[in-house]
Design a protein around this motif. Structure first.
Motif, PDB file in Angstrom:
ATOM      1  N   GLN A 411       0.145   7.643  -6.088  1.00  0.00           N
ATOM      2  CA  GLN A 411       0.141   6.224  -5.770  1.00  0.00           C
ATOM      3  C   GLN A 411       0.480   5.462  -7.042  1.00  0.00           C
ATOM      4  O   GLN A 411       0.010   5.812  -8.124  1.00  0.00           O
ATOM      5  CB  GLN A 411      -1.255   5.853  -5.270  1.00  0.00           C
ATOM      6  CG  GLN A 411      -1.353   4.507  -4.605  1.00  0.00           C
ATOM      7  CD  GLN A 411      -2.802   4.168  -4.292  1.00  0.00           C
ATOM      8  OE1 GLN A 411      -3.725   4.815  -4.791  1.00  0.00           O
ATOM      9  NE2 GLN A 411      -3.013   3.160  -3.483  1.00  0.00           N
ATOM     10  N   THR A 415      -0.602   0.348  -4.985  1.00  0.00           N
ATOM     11  CA  THR A 415       0.106  -0.476  -4.009  1.00  0.00           C
ATOM     12  C   THR A 415       1.152   0.337  -3.258  1.00  0.00           C
ATOM     13  O   THR A 415       1.379   0.141  -2.080  1.00  0.00           O
ATOM     14  CB  THR A 415       0.804  -1.649  -4.724  1.00  0.00           C
ATOM     15  OG1 THR A 415      -0.187  -2.444  -5.354  1.00  0.00           O
ATOM     16  CG2 THR A 415       1.600  -2.509  -3.760  1.00  0.00           C
ATOM     17  N   TYR A 416       1.784   1.253  -3.986  1.00  0.00           N
ATOM     18  CA  TYR A 416       2.877   2.024  -3.391  1.00  0.00           C
ATOM     19  C   TYR A 416       2.526   3.500  -3.342  1.00  0.00           C
ATOM     20  O   TYR A 416       2.042   4.060  -4.324  1.00  0.00           O
ATOM     21  CB  TYR A 416       4.158   1.836  -4.205  1.00  0.00           C
ATOM     22  CG  TYR A 416       4.553   0.394  -4.299  1.00  0.00           C
ATOM     23  CD1 TYR A 416       5.134  -0.244  -3.209  1.00  0.00           C
ATOM     24  CD2 TYR A 416       4.302  -0.335  -5.453  1.00  0.00           C
ATOM     25  CE1 TYR A 416       5.458  -1.583  -3.274  1.00  0.00           C
ATOM     26  CE2 TYR A 416       4.634  -1.674  -5.526  1.00  0.00           C
ATOM     27  CZ  TYR A 416       5.205  -2.298  -4.430  1.00  0.00           C
ATOM     28  OH  TYR A 416       5.526  -3.620  -4.494  1.00  0.00           O
ATOM     29  N   ILE A 427       9.147   5.868  -1.100  1.00  0.00           N
ATOM     30  CA  ILE A 427       8.112   4.952  -1.574  1.00  0.00           C
ATOM     31  C   ILE A 427       7.718   4.043  -0.427  1.00  0.00           C
ATOM     32  O   ILE A 427       8.568   3.465   0.256  1.00  0.00           O
ATOM     33  CB  ILE A 427       8.620   4.108  -2.767  1.00  0.00           C
ATOM     34  CG1 ILE A 427       9.008   5.023  -3.914  1.00  0.00           C
ATOM     35  CG2 ILE A 427       7.527   3.140  -3.217  1.00  0.00           C
ATOM     36  CD1 ILE A 427       9.409   4.289  -5.163  1.00  0.00           C
ATOM     37  N   ASP A 429       5.289   0.842   0.940  1.00  0.00           N
ATOM     38  CA  ASP A 429       4.425  -0.297   0.628  1.00  0.00           C
ATOM     39  C   ASP A 429       3.202  -0.196   1.539  1.00  0.00           C
ATOM     40  O   ASP A 429       3.291  -0.412   2.741  1.00  0.00           O
ATOM     41  CB  ASP A 429       5.207  -1.598   0.881  1.00  0.00           C
ATOM     42  CG  ASP A 429       4.372  -2.843   0.630  1.00  0.00           C
ATOM     43  OD1 ASP A 429       3.137  -2.783   0.795  1.00  0.00           O
ATOM     44  OD2 ASP A 429       4.961  -3.871   0.279  1.00  0.00           O
ATOM     45  N   GLN A 430       2.079   0.158   0.965  1.00  0.00           N
ATOM     46  CA  GLN A 430       0.932   0.513   1.815  1.00  0.00           C
ATOM     47  C   GLN A 430       0.428  -0.657   2.646  1.00  0.00           C
ATOM     48  O   GLN A 430       0.008  -0.489   3.785  1.00  0.00           O
ATOM     49  CB  GLN A 430      -0.202   1.105   0.969  1.00  0.00           C
ATOM     50  CG  GLN A 430      -0.838   0.096   0.005  1.00  0.00           C
ATOM     51  CD  GLN A 430      -1.782   0.760  -0.988  1.00  0.00           C
ATOM     52  OE1 GLN A 430      -1.468   1.860  -1.478  1.00  0.00           O
ATOM     53  NE2 GLN A 430      -2.907   0.136  -1.275  1.00  0.00           N
ATOM     54  N   TRP A 579       9.200   0.965   3.881  1.00  0.00           N
ATOM     55  CA  TRP A 579       9.429   2.103   3.005  1.00  0.00           C
ATOM     56  C   TRP A 579      10.886   2.146   2.556  1.00  0.00           C
ATOM     57  O   TRP A 579      11.746   1.577   3.220  1.00  0.00           O
ATOM     58  CB  TRP A 579       9.074   3.421   3.685  1.00  0.00           C
ATOM     59  CG  TRP A 579       9.798   3.694   4.969  1.00  0.00           C
ATOM     60  CD1 TRP A 579       9.404   3.321   6.212  1.00  0.00           C
ATOM     61  CD2 TRP A 579      11.043   4.383   5.133  1.00  0.00           C
ATOM     62  NE1 TRP A 579      10.314   3.735   7.148  1.00  0.00           N
ATOM     63  CE2 TRP A 579      11.323   4.392   6.524  1.00  0.00           C
ATOM     64  CE3 TRP A 579      11.932   4.998   4.252  1.00  0.00           C
ATOM     65  CZ2 TRP A 579      12.474   4.988   7.044  1.00  0.00           C
ATOM     66  CZ3 TRP A 579      13.078   5.589   4.777  1.00  0.00           C
ATOM     67  CH2 TRP A 579      13.342   5.587   6.157  1.00  0.00           C
TER      68      TRP A 579
END
Ligand SMILES: Nc1ncnc2c1ncn2[C@@H]1O[C@H](COP(=O)(O)OP(=O)(O)O)[C@@H](O)[C@H]1O
Ligand SMILES: [Mg+2]
Length: 594
Positions: A411, A415-416, A427, A429-430, A579
């Motif tokens: 992580q 955040t990512y 990647i 973006d949570q 993503w």
């Protein structure tokens, strides 16, 4: 009081006020005439936005001298052979445009029927100024000069040549989209603006709107109850700040109808932020008796016999393709990047429907969201990159299981999520991703019955403005359906008894405030379903894993697996991608290996 008949001149000028308000409307009428005449090529030349000159040359059927004289008379038309005004297939049918334009300009009409000689008629503000033989190829040429020069009242309302030019360009674009089988050119002040060869409709639309529609557009073709819808729309992530690229054609006629705006809103609801707008060119074909085109002098409006059916066709058709393409999303432009990070836009989005098929761990039954409930949201306004890298990579299991979004490796900036897929680096973006998952799970739960709710041990009192309390109270039944049970608690407070379970721990105060704002805005004619979706989106945003929340590897993998089986997971509720992926080839290029 004596009543008199108006002289034809005056009648024409009155009509001109309706049919030709500005150069663009005159131009529109002339291009329509060329198309009605069967032209395969239309060449338009403008000076000063059409104020000084509008010239149009076509290779259509042409007219002989008698027909030309008749064409310049009011209500003379070749287009209603059977007087059946309800069966119009041509653009024109009222026989008003030419005499109207001729009454407020200097107009020269030249025409030649194939195999005959050409003729020219000049009209100066409605008066015949001369007739003579003319040499020209088969077809018609019209010059309109000094439009409205002698009509100061109208002149006052005209805008700058620039603005008039923009309107002319839009008029040509609309007709060129309506008839992609016809070649067009447009010149303005001596500069070539458009050169369009005959093309398939989607190609023409992309040429006229944006070439990126090739990559970021979705084609539509569906029928329902005798109505047909074709066209192109943009992916939700490929959106614009203004709604200036939304076109509707009804039986090939460009029309301006508020129905389109509402239908697009409904189709993209919760896929796109409210202040962003999709691009769309939609072609509706309806039986002739289902639509009345004679409701507006300029024929830019139509009246449907059953507007709800048309709206339903558009909303249903768009929603369907948007769902099908839901895991695609348009990569944002990466200007500075040496390679293109792609998200699902250029990635064939054949995401696994069910990871169990590939022998992976099962997702929670019932399509529920992973066990995120109970996570505490961290305030999002903290600086993103304050976090130390949380590189908690799993030992590289071999081989990497073939999940489209890969397995979590760590992580970044809390955040990512960084994941390794078979074909590259992903990647995620949570927050954006999780927001979508919460929304979809709430939606699924609502469709299947009740949304799971979680009772608060101690009901929470939230203080709000009185009008906001009124709004929430008014929507209490709908909110309860989504798991949010509220009660009025005095004039300026609400009591929260339960929250949707998907939310986990959340701050009810912020949620209620946002919801009240949402409801205020939704006051309009939205259906209950639309409203619930919007409200659900607001709730989902509150319930989502915030940026800044450190996740365990198991949590990250659960999120990835869930994204793969969730519809519309390619974008968050605001239309941002969730993503991006960097392919192996691109990584190698970065290191000069290729
Ligand atoms: N470019 C053209 N080529 C051939 N005929 C034309 C052209 N423009 C106009 N006409 C003829 O002139 C008539 C009158 O045109 P107009 O005033 O625009 O009325 P409408 O299009 O409603 O019939 C048309 O019906 C058509 O027969
Ligand atoms: Mg016409």
């Amino acid at each position: 009081m004596s009543i008199r008949r108006l002289p034809p001149e005056l009648i024409n000028r009155i009509a001109a006020g309706e049919v030709v308000e500005r150069p663009a409307s005159a131009l529109k009428e002339l291009v329509e005439n060329s198309l009605d005449a069967g032209a395969t090529q239309v060449a338009v030349r403008l000076h000063a936005g059409g104020l000084e000159l509008i010239e149009l040359v076509d290779d259509g059927c042409g007219m002989n001298a008698d027909e030309m004289r008749l064409a310049l008379e009011r209500h003379a038309t070749s287009k209603l052979p059977s007087d059946a005004i309800d069966q119009v297939t041509s653009f024109g049918f009222r026989g008003e445009a030419l005499p109207s334009i001729a009454s407020v300009s200097r107009l020269t009409l030249e025409s030649r029927v194939r195999g005959a000689d050409g003729w020219r008629i000049a009209i100066d503000h409605g008066e015949l100024a001369g007739e003579e033989p003319a040499a020209l190829p088969p077809g018609t040429r019209i010059r309109v000069e000094g439009l409205f020069d002698k009509v100061p009242a109208r002149r006052k309302f005209l805008r700058s040549p620039r603005a008039e030019y923009a309107a002319c360009l839009d008029a040509v674009k609309r007709l060129a989209m309506a008839r992609s089988d016809v070649a067009f050119t447009l010149d303005h002040d001596g500069r070539r603006i458009l050169t369009l060869q005959p093309a398939a409709p989607p190609v023409r639309v992309a040429e006229l709107l944006t070439h990126d529609l090739d990559r970021h557009g979705i084609g539509i073709d569906c029928t329902r109850d005798g109505l047909r819808l074709t066209g192109v729309i943009s992916l939700p992530t490929f959106n614009r700040g203004v709604a200036d690229q939304q076109y509707l054609f009804v039986n090939s006629r460009p029309v301006k109808d508020r129905l389109l705006v509402g239908a697009l809103r409904a189709a993209y609801r919760d896929l796109i932020a409210r202040d962003r707008h999709p691009i769309a060119a939609l072609f509706v074909e309806v039986p002739l008796d289902e639509v009345d085109v004679n409701v507006h002098p300029a024929k830019t409006e139509v009246r449907f016999r059953d507007p709800a059916a048309v709206r339903g066709l558009i909303v249903g058709g768009l929603r369907h393709v948007l769902d099908e393409e839901s895991q695609r999303s348009a990569a944002r432009e990466q200007a500075a990047a040496p390679v293109m990070w792609t998200s699902s836009a250029s990635y064939d989005s054949n995401l696994v429907r069910d990871p169990r098929e590939r022998g992976g761990p099962a997702v929670p039954e019932g399509g529920g969201i992973p066990a995120f409930a109970g996570m505490t949201g961290v305030a999002e306004d903290q600086r993103l990159f304050d976090h130390a890298p949380a590189g908690r990579a799993e030992p590289a299991a071999e081989p990497v299981p073939s999940y489209p979004l890969g397995v979590a490796r760590g992580q970044v900036a809390a955040t990512y999520i960084v994941a390794e897929a078979e074909d590259g680096l992903v990647i995620v973006d949570q927050h954006a991703a999780h927001e979508r998952l919460v929304l979809e799970s709430m939606r699924a739960a609502r469709q299947g019955g009740a949304v799971a709710r979680q009772a608060l041990l101690i009901p929470e009192v939230v203080e709000l403005d009185e009008p906001d309390c009124d709004r929430l109270e008014g929507a209490a039944a709908e909110l309860a359906e989504m798991g949010l049970e509220l009660e009025r608690f005095g004039p300026a407070a609400m009591l929260v008894r339960t929250v949707p379970a998907a939310l986990g721990k959340t701050d009810p105060g912020g949620l209620l405030l946002d919801l009240a704002g949402e409801i205020a805005e939704l006051g309009g004619p939205l259906s209950l379903r639309d409203k619930l979706d919007r409200v659900a989106a607001t709730i989902a945003c509150h319930g989502s894993v915030r940026a800044g929340r450190v996740l365990s590897v198991a949590e990250m993998n659960a999120l990835l697996r869930e994204m793969e089986v969730t519809p519309r997971s390619g974008q968050c509720n605001h239309g941002r991608p969730t993503w991006v992926k960097l392919g192996h080839a691109d990584i190698e290029r970065l290191f000069g290996r290729k």
